[in-house]
Scaffold this motif. Sequence first.
Motif, short mmCIF file in Angstrom:
data_model
loop_
_atom_site.label_atom_id
_atom_site.label_comp_id
_atom_site.label_asym_id
_atom_site.label_seq_id
_atom_site.Cartn_x
_atom_site.Cartn_y
_atom_site.Cartn_z
N UNK A 48 5.54 -8.79 -3.71
CA UNK A 48 5.11 -7.60 -4.44
C UNK A 48 4.99 -6.40 -3.51
N UNK A 49 4.40 -6.59 -2.33
CA UNK A 49 4.31 -5.51 -1.36
C UNK A 49 5.69 -5.08 -0.89
N UNK A 50 6.58 -6.05 -0.66
CA UNK A 50 7.94 -5.72 -0.24
C UNK A 50 8.68 -4.92 -1.30
N UNK A 51 8.48 -5.30 -2.55
CA UNK A 51 9.16 -4.60 -3.64
C UNK A 51 8.70 -3.15 -3.75
N UNK A 52 7.40 -2.91 -3.61
CA UNK A 52 6.90 -1.54 -3.71
C UNK A 52 7.31 -0.70 -2.51
N UNK A 162 3.73 -5.05 7.76
CA UNK A 162 2.78 -4.51 6.80
C UNK A 162 1.81 -5.62 6.45
N UNK A 163 0.53 -5.43 6.77
CA UNK A 163 -0.50 -6.44 6.53
C UNK A 163 -0.88 -6.42 5.06
N UNK A 198 -0.30 -1.16 18.60
CA UNK A 198 -0.13 0.04 17.79
C UNK A 198 -0.44 -0.32 16.34
N UNK A 199 -1.65 0.02 15.90
CA UNK A 199 -2.08 -0.28 14.54
C UNK A 199 -2.35 1.05 13.84
N UNK A 200 -1.77 1.22 12.66
CA UNK A 200 -1.93 2.46 11.92
C UNK A 200 -2.42 2.16 10.51
N UNK A 201 -3.35 2.97 10.04
CA UNK A 201 -3.86 2.82 8.68
C UNK A 201 -2.97 3.66 7.77
N UNK A 202 -2.07 3.00 7.07
CA UNK A 202 -1.13 3.69 6.20
C UNK A 202 -1.53 3.68 4.74
N UNK A 203 -2.59 2.94 4.42
CA UNK A 203 -3.00 2.85 3.02
C UNK A 203 -2.32 1.71 2.30
N UNK A 204 -2.82 1.39 1.10
CA UNK A 204 -2.25 0.28 0.32
C UNK A 204 -0.99 0.70 -0.42
N UNK A 205 -0.25 -0.30 -0.88
CA UNK A 205 0.90 -0.04 -1.75
C UNK A 205 0.68 -0.75 -3.07
N UNK A 206 0.95 -0.05 -4.15
CA UNK A 206 0.84 -0.63 -5.49
C UNK A 206 1.80 0.11 -6.40
N UNK A 305 -7.94 -12.29 -3.21
CA UNK A 305 -8.03 -11.02 -2.51
C UNK A 305 -6.71 -10.43 -2.09
N UNK A 306 -5.64 -10.75 -2.80
CA UNK A 306 -4.33 -10.25 -2.42
C UNK A 306 -3.94 -8.98 -3.14
N UNK A 307 -2.65 -8.90 -3.50
CA UNK A 307 -2.10 -7.69 -4.09
C UNK A 307 -2.77 -7.31 -5.39
N UNK A 308 -3.15 -8.30 -6.21
CA UNK A 308 -3.76 -7.99 -7.51
C UNK A 308 -5.05 -7.20 -7.34
#
Length: 487
Positions: A48-52, A162-163, A198-206, A305-308
């Motif tokens: 789901x994360x890969x698709x978005x 992407x975590x 190198x860790x960056x806070x890029x925000x969630x994907x949905x 606690x995943x994508x949903x």
Amino acid sequence: MPHLGSTVHLRALAAAALRPRPARAPRPVTPAERVVIVSASIGAGHDGAARELARRLTAAGVTVDRYDLLDLLPARLGRAVRDGYHRMLVRAPWVYQRVYTSTERAGGGGPLARALLRSAENHMRAALPADTGAVVSTYPGASRVLGRLRLTGRLDVPVFTYLTDFSVHPLWVAEGVDVHLAAHAVPAAQARALGARDVRVGGPVADPRFRPADAGRRRAARARFGLPADAPLALLVAGSWGVGPVRQVALELRDCGAAVPVVVCGRNEALAERLRADGVEHVYGWVDDMPGLMHAADVLVQNAGGLTSLEALAAGLPVASYRCIPGHGLTNAAALDEAGVAAWIRDRAELKDVLADLIDGPRGLLQREAGRALFAAAGAGPADEISRACRTTGPRPGPPGLRRLPSPPADPVVRAPGAAPAWRGQRPAVRRLGAGAAVACALWAGAVGTAVATTGSGSGVIHAIDHTLDLDDDAHPGGPHQGDHHS
């Protein structure tokens, strides 16, 4: 007229050879604008994360190829890997918890897991098109393989991880990965503590369909799903496989009286039938319109606690973690609670009061604000970081010492999980089978934590795991592929 070979002729040839030639115009340098995303159809969250990410990158003008790591396994052993992990969660969750905890203490995989994962490196390298500008992993096993390729000089483009989870297991932090992208400061801090540089806070994907609903959309969604117009509704989800104590939680939700349970069982049709037999009125199997169902609900109750969970936050829905599955379910619940974006209900006695506060109290208001802030700060999120790196990386003709294995033909469109690469089947069958067995073991071990050799948990664990890998007693729980759906 001088004859061929005469002194005059030779002098003319020499003069022509020594005359300076006009300089050729330099070839235009075109930045590479192809990104490869590697996921795994272990459940639906990684895909789901890969698709978005693929959707956002494509909208930005970047060509995207997607691969399922399980499809890159030799000897077509991806199904065995997926089934083994599923059966462990269903039949021996205590084994999963033990492996997960022991590998957390050990800081990730042991030497056996590393050696086995290396068996996948050549196929991964061969799958990358020649004009790839960046590679993104949304799955820990893929990060390990890609990081190793980067370290050994066989991959000369940036690698991102992407975590997908709010909690970060050591397996997520792979040496050689250039950038780790986190959805929030909490997982970012965990990744740094585990050694990610190198860790960056890029925000969630949905998916953009997950957005807050007004009163009219809420009424329409309830009517469409045949749900009560006025009663508070608790949407209970358990991932695409419907694992965990879902039946117990559904009955506890019904009995506590705080909300009417609306249960999504994913591919687990047997669970749906049991719940209907128990008298739970609103039970669904696979749901294609999850945004609409979230618009109809008042609170989300989840166990992994995943994508949903992120989708619910994007839809303005308060989230509660309750009776979580072992391993990442528990650690994600703790991380979401620490971030202030989800309540963690640890005891049944708290269930009614916490749900009431989330549905119609100050705690729910605070959570909705936290969810809105999380997505408002993200913008285009991690896709921006990835496309920027891709476009600032020039073309790579193959420097000396870089061994590039044969690549499949370039594909200008998104290749969804399940599309077998063209190079499959070129190796001799015996060699492919031997390598495939090793990679299957490694990837299955990575899916649950890493190789059991690092756990020290004894013969009882080995026996339980062997039982989970008996592939003859059931059909595969979700059909050939589940990666492009979610529930």
